[in-house]
Design a protein around this motif. Structure first.
Motif, PDB file in Angstrom:
ATOM      1  N   VAL A   1       0.967  -0.840   0.085  1.00 30.77           N
ATOM      2  CA  VAL A   1      -0.439   0.175  -0.094  1.00 30.77           C
ATOM      3  C   VAL A   1       1.258   1.538  -0.360  1.00 30.77           C
ATOM      4  N   TRP A   2       2.135   1.508   0.705  1.00 36.78           N
ATOM      5  CA  TRP A   2       3.515   2.185   0.894  1.00 36.78           C
ATOM      6  C   TRP A   2       2.739   2.694  -0.675  1.00 36.78           C
ATOM      7  N   MET A   3       4.078   1.375  -1.863  1.00 32.23           N
ATOM      8  CA  MET A   3       4.585   1.765  -2.518  1.00 32.23           C
ATOM      9  C   MET A   3       3.551   1.916  -3.447  1.00 32.23           C
ATOM     10  N   LEU A   4       1.894   1.485  -3.457  1.00 29.09           N
ATOM     11  CA  LEU A   4       0.941   2.402  -4.404  1.00 29.09           C
ATOM     12  C   LEU A   4       0.635   3.061  -3.993  1.00 29.09           C
ATOM     13  N   LEU A   5       0.623   4.226  -3.229  1.00 25.76           N
ATOM     14  CA  LEU A   5       0.258   5.608  -2.294  1.00 25.76           C
ATOM     15  C   LEU A   5       1.539   6.445  -3.258  1.00 25.76           C
ATOM     16  N   GLY A   6       2.901   5.716  -2.428  1.00 21.05           N
ATOM     17  CA  GLY A   6       4.173   6.775  -2.193  1.00 21.05           C
ATOM     18  C   GLY A   6       4.146   6.999  -3.642  1.00 21.05           C
ATOM     19  N   GLY A   7       4.034   6.089  -4.513  1.00 18.52           N
ATOM     20  CA  GLY A   7       4.406   5.766  -6.002  1.00 18.52           C
ATOM     21  C   GLY A   7       3.918   6.583  -6.569  1.00 18.52           C
ATOM     22  N   ILE A   8       2.191   7.035  -6.477  1.00 15.63           N
ATOM     23  CA  ILE A   8       1.626   7.821  -7.400  1.00 15.63           C
ATOM     24  C   ILE A   8       2.214   8.858  -6.852  1.00 15.63           C
ATOM     25  N   SER A   9       1.941   9.489  -5.541  1.00 16.01           N
ATOM     26  CA  SER A   9       2.182  10.940  -5.068  1.00 16.01           C
ATOM     27  C   SER A   9       3.464  11.419  -5.630  1.00 16.01           C
ATOM     28  N   LEU A  10       4.434  10.701  -4.782  1.00 12.78           N
ATOM     29  CA  LEU A  10       5.834  11.001  -5.873  1.00 12.78           C
ATOM     30  C   LEU A  10       6.341  11.336  -6.632  1.00 12.78           C
ATOM     31  N   SER A  11       5.767  10.282  -7.645  1.00 14.03           N
ATOM     32  CA  SER A  11       5.318  10.702  -9.069  1.00 14.03           C
ATOM     33  C   SER A  11       4.958  11.937  -9.776  1.00 14.03           C
ATOM     34  N   TYR A  12       3.859  12.669  -8.617  1.00  9.84           N
ATOM     35  CA  TYR A  12       3.567  14.094  -9.314  1.00  9.84           C
ATOM     36  C   TYR A  12       4.409  15.424  -8.350  1.00  9.84           C
ATOM     37  N   LEU A  13       5.080  14.585  -7.835  1.00  9.03           N
ATOM     38  CA  LEU A  13       5.801  15.990  -7.281  1.00  9.03           C
ATOM     39  C   LEU A  13       7.015  15.949  -7.844  1.00  9.03           C
ATOM     40  N   PHE A  14       7.823  14.731  -7.926  1.00 14.11           N
ATOM     41  CA  PHE A  14       9.116  14.863  -8.911  1.00 14.11           C
ATOM     42  C   PHE A  14       9.730  14.584  -9.581  1.00 14.11           C
ATOM     43  N   SER A  15       8.273  14.839 -10.414  1.00 13.68           N
ATOM     44  CA  SER A  15       8.063  14.842 -11.935  1.00 13.68           C
ATOM     45  C   SER A  15       8.757  15.961 -12.213  1.00 13.68           C
ATOM     46  N   THR A  16       9.782  16.145 -13.898  1.00  9.13           N
ATOM     47  CA  THR A  16       9.584  16.918 -14.127  1.00  9.13           C
ATOM     48  C   THR A  16       9.088  17.296 -15.195  1.00  9.13           C
ATOM     49  N   ASP A  17       7.148  16.950 -15.582  1.00  2.59           N
ATOM     50  CA  ASP A  17       6.391  16.958 -16.589  1.00  2.59           C
ATOM     51  C   ASP A  17       6.015  18.479 -16.574  1.00  2.59           C
ATOM     52  N   ASP A  18       5.967  19.379 -17.591  1.00  7.67           N
ATOM     53  CA  ASP A  18       4.912  20.645 -17.803  1.00  7.67           C
ATOM     54  C   ASP A  18       3.706  19.412 -17.736  1.00  7.67           C
ATOM     55  N   PRO A  19       2.846  20.789 -17.204  1.00  7.70           N
ATOM     56  CA  PRO A  19       1.101  19.987 -16.431  1.00  7.70           C
ATOM     57  C   PRO A  19       1.323  20.204 -18.290  1.00  7.70           C
ATOM     58  N   ASP A  20       1.221  21.683 -18.582  1.00 10.96           N
ATOM     59  CA  ASP A  20       0.712  21.670 -20.088  1.00 10.96           C
ATOM     60  C   ASP A  20       0.957  21.306 -20.946  1.00 10.96           C
ATOM     61  N   GLN A  21       1.853  20.591 -21.460  1.00 12.55           N
ATOM     62  CA  GLN A  21       2.451  20.070 -22.620  1.00 12.55           C
ATOM     63  C   GLN A  21       1.662  18.879 -23.196  1.00 12.55           C
ATOM     64  N   HIS A  22       0.407  18.399 -22.376  1.00 14.42           N
ATOM     65  CA  HIS A  22       0.002  17.704 -23.413  1.00 14.42           C
ATOM     66  C   HIS A  22      -0.800  18.193 -23.598  1.00 14.42           C
ATOM     67  N   HIS A  23      -1.939  19.049 -23.655  1.00 10.70           N
ATOM     68  CA  HIS A  23      -2.692  20.263 -23.432  1.00 10.70           C
ATOM     69  C   HIS A  23      -2.962  20.979 -24.417  1.00 10.70           C
ATOM     70  N   SER A  24      -1.790  21.703 -24.339  1.00 15.07           N
ATOM     71  CA  SER A  24      -1.606  23.285 -24.476  1.00 15.07           C
ATOM     72  C   SER A  24      -2.217  22.394 -25.798  1.00 15.07           C
ATOM     73  N   ARG A  25      -2.879  23.542 -27.286  1.00 17.78           N
ATOM     74  CA  ARG A  25      -3.104  24.198 -28.342  1.00 17.78           C
ATOM     75  C   ARG A  25      -2.546  25.540 -28.661  1.00 17.78           C
ATOM     76  N   LYS A  26      -2.096  25.595 -30.238  1.00 20.10           N
ATOM     77  CA  LYS A  26      -1.844  26.376 -30.934  1.00 20.10           C
ATOM     78  C   LYS A  26      -3.037  27.523 -31.134  1.00 20.10           C
TER      79      LYS A  26
END
Length: 117
Positions: A91-116
């Motif tokens: 359970v810790w791996m699942l919850l930690g994996g999801i939350s820490l992925s959001y916390l430490f990811s270097t993704d730009d949140p608007d990268q996939h959803h932006s339209r020109k």
């Protein structure tokens, strides 16, 4: 017939998810009967965070779900995981994996959803 190449985000997502799944399968099979078996999901959590940093939040989330399923199937005796410690660490791996992925990811949140426009 020309088949378009997969977008870069999909390749990164697949690569990161496969790394997490393969690592979980190797760890679960190699250390299944060792004294360290209860701590394996927490060890894998570190790899999930590294995957999220390198490959993005989607890879970290899908990788944590796949790794949790693999560990649960590897340690399951009949219908459920009997060890309370392994269950808690899954359970810790699942919850930690999801939350820490959001916390430490270097993704730009608007990268996939932006339209020109």
């Amino acid at each position: 017939m020309h088949v378009p190449a997969a977008p870069l985000w999909l390749k990164r997502w697949l690569a990161g998810s496969l790394i997490c799944a393969i690592l979980a399968a190797v760890l679960a099979s190699a250390f299944r009967h060792s004294a360290w078996s209860a701590e394996l999901p927490l060890l894998c959590l570190g790899a999930i965070v590294l995957v999220a940093v390198r490959f993005g939040v989607a890879a970290g989330i899908v990788g944590s779900v796949l790794a949790t399923l693999i560990f649960a199937l590897a340690f399951a005796k009949q219908p459920a995981v009997e060890s309370q410690a392994i269950r808690a660490n899954l359970v810790w791996m699942l919850l930690g994996g999801i939350s820490l992925s959001y916390l430490f990811s270097t993704d730009d949140p608007d990268q996939h959803h932006s339209r020109k426009v």
